[in-house]
Design an enzyme around this catalytic site. Structure first.
Site, short mmCIF file in Angstrom:
data_model
loop_
_atom_site.label_atom_id
_atom_site.label_comp_id
_atom_site.label_asym_id
_atom_site.label_seq_id
_atom_site.Cartn_x
_atom_site.Cartn_y
_atom_site.Cartn_z
N ASP A 7 0.88 -1.17 0.00
CA ASP A 7 0.00 0.00 0.00
C ASP A 7 0.91 1.22 0.00
OD1 ASP A 7 -2.51 1.42 0.21
OD2 ASP A 7 -1.95 1.86 2.28
N GLU A 68 -1.17 -1.24 -4.96
CA GLU A 68 -2.40 -0.49 -5.21
C GLU A 68 -2.21 0.46 -6.38
OE1 GLU A 68 -5.22 1.20 -2.08
OE2 GLU A 68 -4.22 3.00 -2.80
N ASP A 141 -2.81 1.36 6.85
CA ASP A 141 -1.94 1.06 5.70
C ASP A 141 -1.53 -0.40 5.69
OD1 ASP A 141 -1.13 4.16 5.00
OD2 ASP A 141 -1.17 3.79 7.15
#
Length: 208
Positions: A7, A68, A141
């Site tokens: 992330d 991501e 996160d």
């Protein structure tokens, strides 16, 4: 399949490693966050993120890396930092020869919660439940990184099988076309040889 989920972010870059297969509950391997000081210049912060991801790959030996996909946000400065960290993750993985997959937030949410509009709390709750963790992974996160890894284990495996099937079909089609082309070439050669022999026979007959 063991997947490292990333992330991306400059201040906090979430990392999560899970192991599993499509249709089966994945298991947790490791989870954590790379933090960089805000008083450092961006280049040095990116170096720290690179070193951190390198260390995780060395320690956990993932088969693939899921990152991501960066999307537009109102805060341009935030999205720039996210994109830079994302690029670092992809470069590190590519340097190791690891396949890299990009998943949008809505894809990840849909994979772990069933809804592409789930909020962060719902994602964290489902990640905790799916991995059967004794407590919720924090910060968000870290939970998001695990969600990315879970998404790739479940969806990436199916995608890979579809790609392999499509590749096999293309190869089979190419082989069939090659056989047809070879047969045509052989037939043309046979016709040319027969015509040449007919000409030779005609010439010989004329000489007599």
């Amino acid at each position: 399949m063991r997947v490292l989920g990333v992330d991306p972010g400059l201040t906090r870059c979430g990392l999560g490693v899970v192991e599993g297969a499509p249709g089966r509950p994945p298991t947790l391997v490791a989870v954590g966050v790379i933090r960089t000081p805000t008083d450092l210049d961006v280049a040095r912060r990116l170096v720290q993120i690179e070193a951190g991801i390198e260390q995780w790959i060395d320690e956990h030996a993932p088969d693939a890396v899921a990152v991501e996909r960066v999307f537009a946000q109102h805060n341009v400065r935030t999205v720039m930092g996210t994109a830079q960290a994302s690029g670092i993750a992809m470069v590190v993985a590519a340097r190791r020869g690891l396949p890299v997959a990009l998943h949008t937030p809505s894809e990840v949410k849909a994979a772990v919660t069933g809804s592409g509009r789930a909020d962060k709390d719902q994602v964290t709750t489902m990640v905790t439940r799916i991995l059967q963790l004794p407590e919720r992974p924090t910060p968000a996160d870290a939970a998001d990184a695990l969600a990315l890894a879970i998404c790739h284990v479940w969806r990436g495996g199916v995608t890979n099988r579809l790609q392999d099937a499509a590749k096999s079909q293309l190869e089979a089609r190419a082989q069939a076309q090659s056989k047809v082309q070879l047969a045509k070439v052989q037939a043309a050669l046979a016709q040319a040889t027969e015509a040449r022999e007919a000409q030779l026979r005609a010439v010989r007959g004329g000489r007599r």
